[in-house]
Design a protein around this motif. Structure first.
Motif, short mmCIF file in Angstrom:
data_model
loop_
_atom_site.label_atom_id
_atom_site.label_comp_id
_atom_site.label_asym_id
_atom_site.label_seq_id
_atom_site.Cartn_x
_atom_site.Cartn_y
_atom_site.Cartn_z
N GLY A 112 -3.55 -6.31 3.58
CA GLY A 112 -3.39 -6.72 2.19
C GLY A 112 -2.67 -8.04 2.09
N GLN A 113 -2.40 -8.46 0.86
CA GLN A 113 -1.63 -9.66 0.59
C GLN A 113 -0.85 -9.46 -0.70
OE1 GLN A 113 -5.07 -10.20 1.32
NE2 GLN A 113 -5.87 -9.97 -0.74
N ALA A 114 0.20 -10.25 -0.85
CA ALA A 114 1.07 -10.15 -2.03
C ALA A 114 1.53 -11.54 -2.41
CB ALA A 114 2.26 -9.23 -1.75
N GLY A 115 1.82 -11.74 -3.69
CA GLY A 115 2.31 -13.02 -4.18
C GLY A 115 3.17 -12.84 -5.40
N ILE A 148 -9.19 2.74 0.77
CA ILE A 148 -8.60 2.82 -0.56
C ILE A 148 -7.68 1.63 -0.76
CG2 ILE A 148 -8.73 5.34 -0.75
CD1 ILE A 148 -5.81 5.48 0.13
N GLU A 149 -7.47 1.29 -2.01
CA GLU A 149 -6.61 0.17 -2.37
C GLU A 149 -5.81 0.53 -3.61
OE1 GLU A 149 -7.64 -4.42 -2.78
OE2 GLU A 149 -8.19 -3.35 -4.60
N ALA A 150 -4.60 0.03 -3.69
CA ALA A 150 -3.79 0.16 -4.90
C ALA A 150 -3.32 -1.24 -5.29
CB ALA A 150 -2.61 1.10 -4.68
N ASN A 167 -1.91 -6.04 -3.15
CA ASN A 167 -3.02 -5.10 -3.02
C ASN A 167 -3.04 -4.46 -1.63
OD1 ASN A 167 -3.85 -7.47 -1.73
ND2 ASN A 167 -6.02 -7.08 -2.13
N PRO A 168 -2.11 -3.56 -1.34
CA PRO A 168 -2.13 -2.84 -0.06
C PRO A 168 -3.41 -2.00 0.06
CG PRO A 168 -0.57 -1.83 -1.59
CD PRO A 168 -1.00 -3.11 -2.21
N GLN A 169 -4.01 -2.05 1.25
CA GLN A 169 -5.26 -1.34 1.52
C GLN A 169 -5.15 -0.56 2.83
OE1 GLN A 169 -8.18 -4.46 1.85
NE2 GLN A 169 -7.28 -5.57 0.12
N ILE A 170 -5.79 0.57 2.89
CA ILE A 170 -5.93 1.35 4.12
C ILE A 170 -7.42 1.55 4.38
CG2 ILE A 170 -5.52 3.56 5.26
CD1 ILE A 170 -2.90 3.78 3.84
#
Length: 239
Positions: free
Chosen positions: A163-166, A213-215, A194-197
């Protein structure tokens, strides 16, 4: 801006076809404040001069047509010609662009990145100057970014956490995500992650496919005030 957006997207698509880690994701979004289905093209590659990450996201209206009006594109290029220099080897110079088709707003970014010295995994943090073109501005034009790729988590082969974050500050006169638009200039902070597994389907003979899945976790993102959680599930094709 739209012509420049399209030019960058085509350039990325041509380059991404040969990238080591490129994929296309189709996600079903369970939140009611976003398109039911989204299509994401992403590329992460490295070369002798640095690395490149790019992402293009499209909403699908009525599960039939790509919605260019809600399309979003980001590209981030890292320059590192000193990889073997002690202490400095993990640092890179960064340059990037991001924009949305349904807003008269885009941003150019420049700054410094640091990549953790992992052999298989990826963890990269960036501190960026962010410009605002169009209907937005910022008192402190600074953005913090994080990109991660962790493979075979919990010792399970094919199970990846990515994922990535900002996070950044922004002042804007538009607001399209709520039923009642806000008037005047509004200053606020924005956060999106958007963390994803993902789990590879190689065990069933589909090595290029993964299910996951993603949240999407956001704060004042995409014109929606406050903290939002947008869960999604889908499939990813690696090429």
């Amino acid at each position: 801006m739209k012509r420049f957006f399209a030019t960058l997207l085509l350039a990325w698509a041509a380059a991404g076809a040969a990238a080591a880690q490129s994929d296309i994701r189709a996600m079903y979004n369970f939140a009611g404040d976003s398109p039911t289905v989204s299509l994401t093209m992403e590329s992460l590659s490295s070369d002798g001069a640095g690395d490149t990450w790019a992402e293009a996201v499209f909403g699908i209206q009525d599960q039939a047509f790509l919605s260019l009006s809600s399309a979003r594109f980001e590209i981030d290029r890292g320059l590192n010609l000193w990889k073997n220099v002690p202490v400095l080897g993990g640092f890179s110079l960064q340059a990037g662009f991001c924009g949305r088709m349904n807003m008269d707003n885009s941003s150019f970014l420049a700054g410094i990145g640091w990549t953790a010295p992992f052999k298989r995994h990826l963890l990269k943090a960036e501190v960026l100057y962010r410009s605002f073109n169009g209907g937005a501005s910022a008192s402190i034009p600074l953005e913090l970014r994080l990109l991660w790729r962790l493979h075979d988590i919990f010792g399970v082969k094919g199970l990846d956490f990515r994922g990535q974050a900002g996070a950044w500050g922004e002042k804007t006169s538009y607001w399209y995500g709520e039923t009642e638009p806000l008037s005047g200039i509004t200053g606020f902070s924005i956060m999106r992650a958007n963390p994803q597994i993902w789990y590879s389907l190689a065990a069933v003979g589909a090595g290029a496919l993964s299910a996951g899945i993603e949240a999407e976790l956001s704060y004042n993102w995409a014109g929606c005030m406050g903290f939002r959680v947008r869960p999604a599930a889908g499939v990813k094709l690696r090429f």
